[in-house]
Design a protein around this motif. Structure first.
Motif, short mmCIF file in Angstrom:
data_model
loop_
_atom_site.label_atom_id
_atom_site.label_comp_id
_atom_site.label_asym_id
_atom_site.label_seq_id
_atom_site.Cartn_x
_atom_site.Cartn_y
_atom_site.Cartn_z
N ILE A 34 73.46 30.33 39.97
CA ILE A 34 72.39 31.13 39.36
C ILE A 34 71.89 30.49 38.06
O ILE A 34 70.68 30.31 37.89
CB ILE A 34 72.86 32.58 39.14
CG1 ILE A 34 72.98 33.30 40.49
CG2 ILE A 34 71.90 33.33 38.22
CD1 ILE A 34 73.50 34.72 40.39
N PRO A 35 72.76 30.12 37.11
CA PRO A 35 72.24 29.45 35.90
C PRO A 35 71.56 28.12 36.20
O PRO A 35 70.54 27.79 35.59
CB PRO A 35 73.50 29.24 35.04
CG PRO A 35 74.48 30.23 35.54
CD PRO A 35 74.21 30.36 37.01
N ALA A 36 72.12 27.35 37.14
CA ALA A 36 71.51 26.06 37.48
C ALA A 36 70.13 26.26 38.11
O ALA A 36 69.18 25.54 37.78
CB ALA A 36 72.42 25.29 38.43
N ARG B 73 62.77 27.35 35.49
CA ARG B 73 62.06 27.75 34.28
C ARG B 73 61.94 26.65 33.24
O ARG B 73 61.09 26.71 32.35
CB ARG B 73 62.77 28.95 33.64
CG ARG B 73 62.66 30.24 34.45
CD ARG B 73 61.25 30.79 34.40
NE ARG B 73 61.15 32.07 35.05
CZ ARG B 73 60.68 32.26 36.28
NH1 ARG B 73 60.30 31.21 37.00
NH2 ARG B 73 60.61 33.48 36.80
N MET B 74 62.78 25.63 33.31
CA MET B 74 62.78 24.59 32.29
C MET B 74 62.27 23.27 32.88
O MET B 74 62.47 22.99 34.05
CB MET B 74 64.19 24.40 31.71
CG MET B 74 64.79 25.65 31.11
SD MET B 74 66.49 25.39 30.55
CE MET B 74 66.93 27.06 30.03
N VAL C 172 71.77 26.50 44.81
CA VAL C 172 70.80 26.13 43.78
C VAL C 172 69.40 26.01 44.37
O VAL C 172 68.42 26.50 43.78
CB VAL C 172 71.23 24.81 43.10
CG1 VAL C 172 70.15 24.31 42.15
CG2 VAL C 172 72.55 25.00 42.36
N TRP C 173 69.29 25.36 45.51
CA TRP C 173 67.97 25.13 46.09
C TRP C 173 67.29 26.44 46.51
O TRP C 173 66.11 26.66 46.22
CB TRP C 173 68.10 24.20 47.30
CG TRP C 173 66.78 23.82 47.89
CD1 TRP C 173 66.18 24.34 49.01
CD2 TRP C 173 65.87 22.85 47.37
NE1 TRP C 173 64.97 23.75 49.22
CE2 TRP C 173 64.75 22.84 48.22
CE3 TRP C 173 65.90 22.00 46.27
CZ2 TRP C 173 63.66 22.00 48.01
CZ3 TRP C 173 64.82 21.17 46.06
CH2 TRP C 173 63.72 21.17 46.92
N LEU C 174 68.02 27.32 47.15
CA LEU C 174 67.43 28.58 47.62
C LEU C 174 67.11 29.51 46.45
O LEU C 174 66.04 30.13 46.42
CB LEU C 174 68.38 29.27 48.60
CG LEU C 174 67.80 30.47 49.35
CD1 LEU C 174 66.59 30.06 50.17
CD2 LEU C 174 68.86 31.09 50.26
N LEU C 175 68.00 29.60 45.48
CA LEU C 175 67.76 30.49 44.34
C LEU C 175 66.65 29.95 43.44
O LEU C 175 65.91 30.74 42.84
CB LEU C 175 69.05 30.68 43.53
CG LEU C 175 70.12 31.54 44.21
CD1 LEU C 175 71.34 31.65 43.31
CD2 LEU C 175 69.58 32.92 44.54
N ARG C 176 66.52 28.63 43.35
CA ARG C 176 65.41 28.07 42.58
C ARG C 176 64.07 28.52 43.15
O ARG C 176 63.16 28.93 42.42
CB ARG C 176 65.49 26.55 42.57
CG ARG C 176 64.28 25.88 41.92
CD ARG C 176 64.37 24.36 42.00
NE ARG C 176 63.16 23.74 41.48
CZ ARG C 176 62.09 23.46 42.22
NH1 ARG C 176 62.10 23.76 43.53
NH2 ARG C 176 61.02 22.90 41.69
N GLY C 177 63.94 28.45 44.47
CA GLY C 177 62.71 28.93 45.10
C GLY C 177 62.48 30.40 44.87
O GLY C 177 61.35 30.85 44.69
N VAL D 94 59.65 29.22 48.44
CA VAL D 94 58.47 28.97 47.62
C VAL D 94 58.40 27.52 47.22
O VAL D 94 59.39 26.92 46.81
CB VAL D 94 58.48 29.86 46.35
CG1 VAL D 94 57.30 29.52 45.45
CG2 VAL D 94 58.42 31.33 46.75
N LYS D 95 57.24 26.93 47.37
CA LYS D 95 57.06 25.52 47.02
C LYS D 95 57.09 25.34 45.52
O LYS D 95 56.42 26.06 44.79
CB LYS D 95 55.73 24.99 47.59
CG LYS D 95 55.49 23.52 47.34
CD LYS D 95 54.20 23.09 47.97
CE LYS D 95 53.92 21.61 47.70
NZ LYS D 95 52.66 21.17 48.29
N GLY D 96 57.90 24.38 45.05
CA GLY D 96 58.00 24.16 43.63
C GLY D 96 57.28 22.90 43.17
O GLY D 96 56.95 22.07 43.96
#
Length: 287
Positions: A100-102, A108-109, A165-170, A285-287
């Motif tokens: 989650i933090p990663a 966001r950063m 990380v990949w799924l939560l980032r999206g 979601v595309k990043g």
């Protein structure tokens, strides 16, 4: 004078009826193909050994429900299930606490080398555990974690980290950053805005990720088979090999134990069915 309601309805076209029937036929075929292995497994679990090797029908002549009871006395099934719960639950907690933090930082950063880092995350998913098995064993041996539940927890958490990380980032990127900015204006710190604003909104994606990690860790077999030698620490996927002997395979007990192994997965899917589609969509979601 108004016409009857039936006369006002548009006639249903023959083409539309045929297409709908074809759709139902395809869905029925997919369901049969998907569920038939489980049906065959249940039928085999209810047979006697003589009927398995001598019978000609898929259905048991006499259903032996006692097979589901006998496996608990023939093998330490309760211990195997408890080990699997500890391994899957522990690795899920660690993967989520680190992921989650990663994922939040990547969503966001902005930092130098972010694109390359994301590429490394994707590439890491291409390596199967069996390819890294020798290295994993040496690392676990040097840390004294071979033949232990804690070692399997760390390994499963590590292998599921990239997916987390990949799924939560999206998921996080699909949520407007203005919501967190508004919380910051109200006096929240970055961590408070993430905990109070972002995570509740991202709950469907988080739950979906959590369940997938749990299922992956629950079903893991290869690493556990190589690292665990003590019967007390075996997870369920390895423990059911008790019914697979050198000279004989007790299929009725093996399939009965396998049914117990899939029950937690089925229950989890039933619990998250409403959040599953929305969670996967938000994670794409595309990043």
């Amino acid at each position: 004078m108004s016409q009857p309601a039936a006369a006002l309805k548009k006639p249903v076209s023959v083409k539309r009826v045929i297409l709908r029937l074809l759709l139902y036929f395809v869905v029925l075929d997919v369901c049969i193909i998907t569920l038939y292995p489980y049906f065959a497994m249940l039928c085999t679990a209810l047979k006697s050994r003589n009927e398995i090797f001598g019978g000609n029908t898929i259905l048991p002549v006499t259903a032996l429900w006692s097979n589901f009871i006998d496996i608990w006395s023939r093998a330490p099934m309760a211990r195997y299930m408890l080990n699997s719960i500890l391994i899957a639950g522990g690795s899920t907690i660690i993967a989520m606490l680190c992921g989650i933090p990663a994922a939040y930082a990547l969503a966001r950063m902005k930092f130098k080398g972010q694109t390359a880092f994301l590429g490394v995350i994707i590439v890491s998913q291409m390596f199967a555990p069996v390819v890294l098995l020798i290295g994993i064993y040496k690392v676990m041996l040097s840390m004294g974690l071979t033949d232990s539940i804690l070692g399997l927890i760390f390994i499963n958490a590590a292998f599921n980290q990239a997916f987390t990380v990949w799924l939560l980032r999206g998921t996080f990127m699909g949520i407007s950053a203005e919501m967190e900015q508004a919380a910051t204006i109200d006096g929240c710190t970055r961590i408070q805005s993430m905990m109070r604003v972002l995570l509740p909104v991202a709950a469907p994606g988080i739950v979906t990720t959590l369940i997938f990690i749990f299922i992956n860790a629950w079903n893991e077999y290869t690493v556990a088979l190589c690292l665990i030698s003590t019967d007390t620490f075996k997870p369920l996927t390895v423990g059911i090999n008790t019914f697979n002997g050198y000279n004989i395979i007790e299929w009725q007990y093996l399939f009965a134990a396998s049914i117990f192994a899939i029950i937690p997965v089925v229950i989890l899917f039933m619990c998250i069915e409403k959040n599953l589609v929305s969670g996967l969509a938000s994670g794409g979601v595309k990043g």
